[in-house]
Scaffold this motif. Structure first.
Motif, PDB file in Angstrom:
ATOM      1  N   PRO A  44      -8.896 -10.029 -11.616  1.00  0.00           N
ATOM      2  CA  PRO A  44      -8.301 -10.303 -12.924  1.00  0.00           C
ATOM      3  C   PRO A  44      -8.462 -11.772 -13.315  1.00  0.00           C
ATOM      4  O   PRO A  44      -8.543 -12.636 -12.445  1.00  0.00           O
ATOM      5  CB  PRO A  44      -6.827  -9.950 -12.732  1.00  0.00           C
ATOM      6  N   THR A  45      -8.539 -12.022 -14.613  1.00  0.00           N
ATOM      7  CA  THR A  45      -8.540 -13.392 -15.103  1.00  0.00           C
ATOM      8  C   THR A  45      -7.113 -13.946 -15.014  1.00  0.00           C
ATOM      9  O   THR A  45      -6.913 -15.113 -14.689  1.00  0.00           O
ATOM     10  CB  THR A  45      -9.011 -13.425 -16.584  1.00  0.00           C
ATOM     11  N   ARG A  46      -6.150 -13.093 -15.335  1.00  0.00           N
ATOM     12  CA  ARG A  46      -4.730 -13.456 -15.212  1.00  0.00           C
ATOM     13  C   ARG A  46      -3.964 -12.255 -14.681  1.00  0.00           C
ATOM     14  O   ARG A  46      -4.414 -11.128 -14.810  1.00  0.00           O
ATOM     15  CB  ARG A  46      -4.140 -13.833 -16.589  1.00  0.00           C
ATOM     16  N   GLY A  47      -2.788 -12.520 -14.110  1.00  0.00           N
ATOM     17  CA  GLY A  47      -1.950 -11.440 -13.609  1.00  0.00           C
ATOM     18  C   GLY A  47      -2.282 -11.109 -12.168  1.00  0.00           C
ATOM     19  O   GLY A  47      -3.169 -11.734 -11.566  1.00  0.00           O
ATOM     20  N   SER A  48      -1.582 -10.123 -11.622  1.00  0.00           N
ATOM     21  CA  SER A  48      -1.819  -9.790 -10.216  1.00  0.00           C
ATOM     22  C   SER A  48      -1.814  -8.289  -9.985  1.00  0.00           C
ATOM     23  O   SER A  48      -1.208  -7.517 -10.735  1.00  0.00           O
ATOM     24  CB  SER A  48      -0.763 -10.465  -9.331  1.00  0.00           C
ATOM     25  N   VAL A  49      -2.536  -7.889  -8.938  1.00  0.00           N
ATOM     26  CA  VAL A  49      -2.661  -6.488  -8.550  1.00  0.00           C
ATOM     27  C   VAL A  49      -2.062  -6.339  -7.159  1.00  0.00           C
ATOM     28  O   VAL A  49      -2.436  -7.077  -6.246  1.00  0.00           O
ATOM     29  CB  VAL A  49      -4.146  -6.052  -8.532  1.00  0.00           C
ATOM     30  N   HIS A  50      -1.113  -5.420  -7.013  1.00  0.00           N
ATOM     31  CA  HIS A  50      -0.439  -5.239  -5.727  1.00  0.00           C
ATOM     32  C   HIS A  50      -0.708  -3.837  -5.198  1.00  0.00           C
ATOM     33  O   HIS A  50      -0.532  -2.864  -5.917  1.00  0.00           O
ATOM     34  CB  HIS A  50       1.063  -5.465  -5.885  1.00  0.00           C
ATOM     35  N   PHE A  51      -1.144  -3.771  -3.948  1.00  0.00           N
ATOM     36  CA  PHE A  51      -1.351  -2.476  -3.309  1.00  0.00           C
ATOM     37  C   PHE A  51      -0.411  -2.421  -2.124  1.00  0.00           C
ATOM     38  O   PHE A  51      -0.429  -3.320  -1.281  1.00  0.00           O
ATOM     39  CB  PHE A  51      -2.816  -2.332  -2.860  1.00  0.00           C
ATOM     40  N   ASP A  52       0.430  -1.381  -2.088  1.00  0.00           N
ATOM     41  CA  ASP A  52       1.388  -1.269  -0.993  1.00  0.00           C
ATOM     42  C   ASP A  52       2.245  -2.535  -0.871  1.00  0.00           C
ATOM     43  O   ASP A  52       2.563  -2.984   0.230  1.00  0.00           O
ATOM     44  CB  ASP A  52       0.616  -1.083   0.318  1.00  0.00           C
ATOM     45  N   GLY A  53       2.575  -3.114  -2.009  1.00  0.00           N
ATOM     46  CA  GLY A  53       3.442  -4.285  -2.014  1.00  0.00           C
ATOM     47  C   GLY A  53       2.761  -5.615  -1.745  1.00  0.00           C
ATOM     48  O   GLY A  53       3.418  -6.651  -1.726  1.00  0.00           O
ATOM     49  N   ARG A  54       1.436  -5.605  -1.552  1.00  0.00           N
ATOM     50  CA  ARG A  54       0.764  -6.880  -1.263  1.00  0.00           C
ATOM     51  C   ARG A  54      -0.223  -7.254  -2.367  1.00  0.00           C
ATOM     52  O   ARG A  54      -0.929  -6.403  -2.885  1.00  0.00           O
ATOM     53  CB  ARG A  54       0.030  -6.786   0.074  1.00  0.00           C
ATOM     54  N   ASP A  55      -0.245  -8.521  -2.679  1.00  0.00           N
ATOM     55  CA  ASP A  55      -1.138  -9.050  -3.703  1.00  0.00           C
ATOM     56  C   ASP A  55      -2.584  -8.977  -3.193  1.00  0.00           C
ATOM     57  O   ASP A  55      -2.946  -9.662  -2.241  1.00  0.00           O
ATOM     58  CB  ASP A  55      -0.729 -10.501  -3.989  1.00  0.00           C
ATOM     59  N   VAL A  56      -3.397  -8.138  -3.822  1.00  0.00           N
ATOM     60  CA  VAL A  56      -4.743  -7.900  -3.282  1.00  0.00           C
ATOM     61  C   VAL A  56      -5.702  -9.064  -3.515  1.00  0.00           C
ATOM     62  O   VAL A  56      -6.776  -9.104  -2.932  1.00  0.00           O
ATOM     63  CB  VAL A  56      -5.383  -6.598  -3.824  1.00  0.00           C
ATOM     64  N   THR A  57      -5.322  -9.992  -4.386  1.00  0.00           N
ATOM     65  CA  THR A  57      -6.226 -11.127  -4.589  1.00  0.00           C
ATOM     66  C   THR A  57      -6.043 -12.172  -3.484  1.00  0.00           C
ATOM     67  O   THR A  57      -6.791 -13.134  -3.409  1.00  0.00           O
ATOM     68  CB  THR A  57      -5.991 -11.793  -5.964  1.00  0.00           C
ATOM     69  N   ARG A  58      -5.039 -11.980  -2.625  1.00  0.00           N
ATOM     70  CA  ARG A  58      -4.802 -12.949  -1.554  1.00  0.00           C
ATOM     71  C   ARG A  58      -4.965 -12.348  -0.171  1.00  0.00           C
ATOM     72  O   ARG A  58      -4.350 -12.809   0.793  1.00  0.00           O
ATOM     73  CB  ARG A  58      -3.365 -13.499  -1.664  1.00  0.00           C
ATOM     74  N   LEU A  59      -5.766 -11.311  -0.059  1.00  0.00           N
ATOM     75  CA  LEU A  59      -5.901 -10.658   1.240  1.00  0.00           C
ATOM     76  C   LEU A  59      -6.895 -11.404   2.142  1.00  0.00           C
ATOM     77  O   LEU A  59      -7.865 -11.986   1.670  1.00  0.00           O
ATOM     78  CB  LEU A  59      -6.388  -9.216   1.067  1.00  0.00           C
ATOM     79  N   SER A  60      -6.652 -11.343   3.447  1.00  0.00           N
ATOM     80  CA  SER A  60      -7.613 -11.863   4.417  1.00  0.00           C
ATOM     81  C   SER A  60      -8.826 -10.924   4.401  1.00  0.00           C
ATOM     82  O   SER A  60      -8.707  -9.772   3.976  1.00  0.00           O
ATOM     83  CB  SER A  60      -6.986 -11.876   5.802  1.00  0.00           C
ATOM     84  N   PRO A  61      -9.983 -11.377   4.881  1.00  0.00           N
ATOM     85  CA  PRO A  61     -11.163 -10.497   4.897  1.00  0.00           C
ATOM     86  C   PRO A  61     -10.887  -9.169   5.603  1.00  0.00           C
ATOM     87  O   PRO A  61     -11.358  -8.109   5.164  1.00  0.00           O
ATOM     88  CB  PRO A  61     -12.199 -11.320   5.663  1.00  0.00           C
ATOM     89  N   ARG A  62     -10.074  -9.200   6.660  1.00  0.00           N
ATOM     90  CA  ARG A  62      -9.785  -7.981   7.403  1.00  0.00           C
ATOM     91  C   ARG A  62      -8.943  -7.011   6.563  1.00  0.00           C
ATOM     92  O   ARG A  62      -9.226  -5.814   6.497  1.00  0.00           O
ATOM     93  CB  ARG A  62      -9.052  -8.361   8.703  1.00  0.00           C
ATOM     94  N   ASP A  63      -7.918  -7.550   5.914  1.00  0.00           N
ATOM     95  CA  ASP A  63      -7.070  -6.697   5.078  1.00  0.00           C
ATOM     96  C   ASP A  63      -7.820  -6.184   3.853  1.00  0.00           C
ATOM     97  O   ASP A  63      -7.556  -5.093   3.357  1.00  0.00           O
ATOM     98  CB  ASP A  63      -5.810  -7.460   4.646  1.00  0.00           C
ATOM     99  N   LEU A  64      -8.771  -6.994   3.382  1.00  0.00           N
ATOM    100  CA  LEU A  64      -9.568  -6.574   2.247  1.00  0.00           C
ATOM    101  C   LEU A  64     -10.437  -5.379   2.633  1.00  0.00           C
ATOM    102  O   LEU A  64     -10.605  -4.432   1.866  1.00  0.00           O
ATOM    103  CB  LEU A  64     -10.450  -7.740   1.773  1.00  0.00           C
ATOM    104  N   ARG A  65     -10.947  -5.400   3.843  1.00  0.00           N
ATOM    105  CA  ARG A  65     -11.729  -4.284   4.372  1.00  0.00           C
ATOM    106  C   ARG A  65     -10.875  -3.011   4.419  1.00  0.00           C
ATOM    107  O   ARG A  65     -11.320  -1.934   4.039  1.00  0.00           O
ATOM    108  CB  ARG A  65     -12.204  -4.637   5.783  1.00  0.00           C
ATOM    109  N   ALA A  66      -9.640  -3.177   4.863  1.00  0.00           N
ATOM    110  CA  ALA A  66      -8.720  -2.036   4.920  1.00  0.00           C
ATOM    111  C   ALA A  66      -8.435  -1.517   3.513  1.00  0.00           C
ATOM    112  O   ALA A  66      -8.377  -0.302   3.279  1.00  0.00           O
ATOM    113  CB  ALA A  66      -7.425  -2.439   5.617  1.00  0.00           C
ATOM    114  N   LEU A  67      -8.286  -2.441   2.571  1.00  0.00           N
ATOM    115  CA  LEU A  67      -8.037  -2.029   1.184  1.00  0.00           C
ATOM    116  C   LEU A  67      -9.227  -1.242   0.651  1.00  0.00           C
ATOM    117  O   LEU A  67      -9.059  -0.227  -0.020  1.00  0.00           O
ATOM    118  CB  LEU A  67      -7.790  -3.263   0.302  1.00  0.00           C
ATOM    119  N   ARG A  68     -10.429  -1.696   0.968  1.00  0.00           N
ATOM    120  CA  ARG A  68     -11.637  -1.003   0.500  1.00  0.00           C
ATOM    121  C   ARG A  68     -11.681   0.437   0.998  1.00  0.00           C
ATOM    122  O   ARG A  68     -12.226   1.312   0.340  1.00  0.00           O
ATOM    123  CB  ARG A  68     -12.891  -1.753   0.948  1.00  0.00           C
TER     124      ARG A  68
END
Ligand SMILES: Nc1ncnc2c1ncn2[C@@H]1O[C@H](COP(=O)(O)OP(=O)(O)OP(=O)(O)O)[C@@H](O)[C@H]1O
Ligand SMILES: [Mg+2]
Length: 316
Positions: free
Chosen positions: A59-83
């Motif tokens: 997003p340009t602004r705002g935030s996206v939360h998956f399972d209560g976590r901000d997906v724009t701030r995930l570690s590479p490992r958590d991002l893999r899990a999100l994918r």
């Protein structure tokens, strides 16, 4: 809430430097096991919103939360899990499958990437996935051109559910299929959803399709959600004049009387030069001069969990 968007906007900078507002200030939530429909005319931002939900786009602004976590701030490992947890189904199953890969290869690709299943166990897993989507395991040795459109879309679904995702973003998943096949795929998607308690973001310009599958619906117009509520209620008593026009445009089965007819007139404003007031004011039969064209309406409650972004519903 499994997925939550908080005031999400997405802009694109054009070659000439101007800004295109594809998605503006969208807030929505999807509970585990819930299906949310997303409707609106071509170009209103549905696919962009779908990609934001799957973090295929930031997003340009705002935030996206998956399972209560901000997906724009995930570690590479958590991002893999999100994918793994969020998968996409596209409109066109023909171009979603590599023509040079066997069905086995296509279906097992995510398993090869994310698990250590190999050889006979991998093939057995692929066969099980084929069974889940109602295709014979013999199809695994075939190539995409040997399958029908509906069968190809089932293969895409098998691949998408291979890693047991929690959310599927379905972007016009049946639009490229024959009407009879559409109905089969929709029935199947409904079964799949309840069987695995999947959450769906179901994008379609076809309201009848949304009605069959989604208890809740969000109506988009020029990048904004203009109405959101229980699908049946939106159908029977739409609040926003745009939603009203959309629902009126649904063909009525033969022999039944259309209730009323509102046709949309005028062009959609450009997402590059957004009007100052309500984006629908230029086409709205109920627009109030000096108000609707002057100020952006808020999102107002019009009933239980049923909101509309329209000055008509502003509290007095
Ligand atoms: N990568 C991009 N770069 C520039 N503009 C884009 C990009 N992606 C989308 N847009 C623009 O954003 C707006 C929304 O596009 P989007 O594809 O989300 O609409 P849509 O509702 O999915 O339309 P359709 O029903 O035709 O699929 C459009 O004006 C489109 O031209
Ligand atoms: Mg689209």
């Amino acid at each position: 809430m499994l997925l939550e968007l908080r005031s999400v906007s997405r802009e694109f900078r054009m070659n000439d430097g101007r800004i295109l507002h594809a998605v503006s200030d969208v807030s929505l939530g999807i509970e585990p096991g819930q299906a949310l429909g997303l409707v609106g005319e071509s170009g209103c931002g549905k696919s962009t919103l779908g990609r934001l939900c799957a973090r295929a786009l930031d997003p340009t602004r705002g935030s996206v939360h998956f399972d209560g976590r901000d997906v724009t701030r995930l570690s590479p490992r958590d991002l893999r899990a999100l994918r793994r947890s969020v998968q996409f189904i596209f409109q066109d199953p023909h171009s979603a499958l590599n023509p040079r890969m066997t069905i086995l290869r296509s279906v097992s690709e995510p398993l090869i990437l994310h698990t250590d299943l190999r050889g006979a166990r991998l093939r057995a897993q692929a066969a099980e996935l084929m069974e889940m989507v109602g295709l014979p395991a013999q199809f695994l040795s075939r190539y995409p051109h040997e399958l029908s459109g509906g069968q190809k879309q089932r293969v895409c679904i098998a691949r998408a559910i291979a890693l047991k995702p929690r959310l599927l973003v379905l972007d016009e998943p049946t639009s490229a299929l024959d009407v009879s096949v559409q109905a089969q795929i929709l029935t199947f998607l409904k079964e799949l959803q309840s069987r695995f308690n999947l959450s769906y973001l179901f994008i379609s310009h076809n309201l009848a399709v949304i009605r069959a599958l989604c208890p809740r619906v969000a109506v988009m117009y020029l990048g904004r959600i203009v109405e959101q509520g229980p699908t049946e209620e939106v159908f029977v008593a739409p609040r926003h004049p745009y939603a009203e026009a959309l629902i009126d445009a649904i063909p009525v089965p033969e022999g039944r009387q259309p209730a009323r007819r509102i046709t949309l007139q005028g062009d959609i404003p450009s997402p590059i030069d957004l009007p100052r007031g309500c984006a629908f004011a230029s086409r709205c039969g109920r627009a109030i001069a000096g108000r609707c064209d002057a100020a952006q309406p808020g999102l107002y409650s019009t009933g239980a969990a049923h909101d509309a972004r329209c000055h008509l519903y502003a509290p007095a």
